[in-house]
Design a protein around this motif. Sequence first.
Motif, PDB file in Angstrom:
ATOM      1  N   LYS A  31      15.982  21.515  58.413  1.00  0.00           N
ATOM      2  CA  LYS A  31      17.147  22.350  58.743  1.00  0.00           C
ATOM      3  C   LYS A  31      17.765  22.956  57.490  1.00  0.00           C
ATOM      4  O   LYS A  31      17.900  22.283  56.477  1.00  0.00           O
ATOM      5  CB  LYS A  31      18.199  21.517  59.475  1.00  0.00           C
ATOM      6  N   ASN A  52      17.878  20.718  63.487  1.00  0.00           N
ATOM      7  CA  ASN A  52      19.157  20.405  64.125  1.00  0.00           C
ATOM      8  C   ASN A  52      19.697  21.503  65.024  1.00  0.00           C
ATOM      9  O   ASN A  52      20.598  21.247  65.806  1.00  0.00           O
ATOM     10  CB  ASN A  52      20.237  20.151  63.068  1.00  0.00           C
ATOM     11  N   ILE A  76      16.668  16.969  66.381  1.00  0.00           N
ATOM     12  CA  ILE A  76      17.436  15.776  66.011  1.00  0.00           C
ATOM     13  C   ILE A  76      18.938  16.044  65.991  1.00  0.00           C
ATOM     14  O   ILE A  76      19.716  15.161  65.657  1.00  0.00           O
ATOM     15  CB  ILE A  76      16.968  15.218  64.636  1.00  0.00           C
ATOM     16  N   MET A 189      17.484   7.792  57.198  1.00  0.00           N
ATOM     17  CA  MET A 189      17.524   9.123  56.599  1.00  0.00           C
ATOM     18  C   MET A 189      17.216   8.963  55.102  1.00  0.00           C
ATOM     19  O   MET A 189      16.755   7.909  54.678  1.00  0.00           O
ATOM     20  CB  MET A 189      18.897   9.769  56.841  1.00  0.00           C
ATOM     21  N   SER A 190      17.481  10.000  54.312  1.00  0.00           N
ATOM     22  CA  SER A 190      17.104   9.929  52.892  1.00  0.00           C
ATOM     23  C   SER A 190      17.648   8.682  52.198  1.00  0.00           C
ATOM     24  O   SER A 190      16.959   8.065  51.396  1.00  0.00           O
ATOM     25  CB  SER A 190      17.605  11.168  52.149  1.00  0.00           C
ATOM     26  N   ARG A 205      13.929  10.030  59.659  1.00  0.00           N
ATOM     27  CA  ARG A 205      14.275  11.458  59.564  1.00  0.00           C
ATOM     28  C   ARG A 205      14.751  11.742  58.144  1.00  0.00           C
ATOM     29  O   ARG A 205      15.886  11.443  57.795  1.00  0.00           O
ATOM     30  CB  ARG A 205      15.385  11.774  60.579  1.00  0.00           C
ATOM     31  N   GLY A 207      15.380  14.365  55.062  1.00  0.00           N
ATOM     32  CA  GLY A 207      15.548  15.765  54.696  1.00  0.00           C
ATOM     33  C   GLY A 207      15.639  15.962  53.197  1.00  0.00           C
ATOM     34  O   GLY A 207      14.662  16.305  52.530  1.00  0.00           O
ATOM     35  N   SER A 208      16.829  15.725  52.640  1.00  0.00           N
ATOM     36  CA  SER A 208      17.068  16.098  51.245  1.00  0.00           C
ATOM     37  C   SER A 208      16.145  15.378  50.260  1.00  0.00           C
ATOM     38  O   SER A 208      15.807  15.949  49.221  1.00  0.00           O
ATOM     39  CB  SER A 208      18.542  15.880  50.887  1.00  0.00           C
ATOM     40  N   ARG A 214      20.595  20.424  50.643  1.00  0.00           N
ATOM     41  CA  ARG A 214      20.761  21.594  51.514  1.00  0.00           C
ATOM     42  C   ARG A 214      21.936  22.419  51.014  1.00  0.00           C
ATOM     43  O   ARG A 214      22.965  21.876  50.644  1.00  0.00           O
ATOM     44  CB  ARG A 214      21.085  21.145  52.952  1.00  0.00           C
TER      45      ARG A 214
END
Length: 219
Positions: A31, A52, A76, A189-190, A205, A207-208, A214
């Motif tokens: 995202k 997202n 998500i 998460m991260s 999940r 991401g970063s 982001r």
Amino acid sequence: MSLHDIKTRVSAACIAAARDPASVQLIAVSKVQPLERVVAVLEDGHRLFGENYVQEAAAKWPDLRARFGPVAVHMIGPLQTNKAKVAVDLFDAIHTVDRPSLAEKLARLAQDRGRCPTLFVQVNTGEEPQKAGVLPADLDGFLKDCTAMDLPLYGLMCIPPEGEDSTPHFTMLAQMAARVGLTGLSMGMSGDFVAAIAAGATHIRVGSAIFGARDYGPR
Ligand SMILES: *Cc1c(COP(=O)(O)O)cnc(C)c1O
């Protein structure tokens, strides 16, 4: 960090927890990331992503799938009922089933199509008023309603409160899933995927840690 580093850390966390690394799926949360970062991860061979926002995903993934072949994309983020139809046709899984109106809509769409994305029920383990998810005390009733609608459910998902130790939330989610007989556990998460793997996560999940921070830009 890179995709390779994260995969190495995921494998190490699995081994430390005496789990098969193949039992944990790494969802690369793309995202709001610039397209070139997403393309780089696709070029590295990764084929499982998380988004997202329905609109953002709908603008991105049809083209990327045409270019790279089959890619699994999981929803998500919170899902509005009026976007459920687009979501069912776009996503391979939805992690955020959290209320009867959405469950009803998804059940109807699944019946029309004869297939359904993999579904997780989001549980608000921290009972935070601003956060989506079924409250732990309401879970059994909600699952019963979903069963009555013939809606197939695969697992549970949670987002622990920020600034708290995630482990008690992951443990609670794992215990709830075991009690109600669901296999999937979308958590981690991260910042806390190692703890999530130790607690039994099947889907993390991240991401970063894969893509970098982001940048939401001016809002
Ligand atoms: C954005 C998001 C993630 C990824 O968060 P990172 O901290 O960047 O890994 C995971 N899960 C959900 C539900 C998210 O909204």
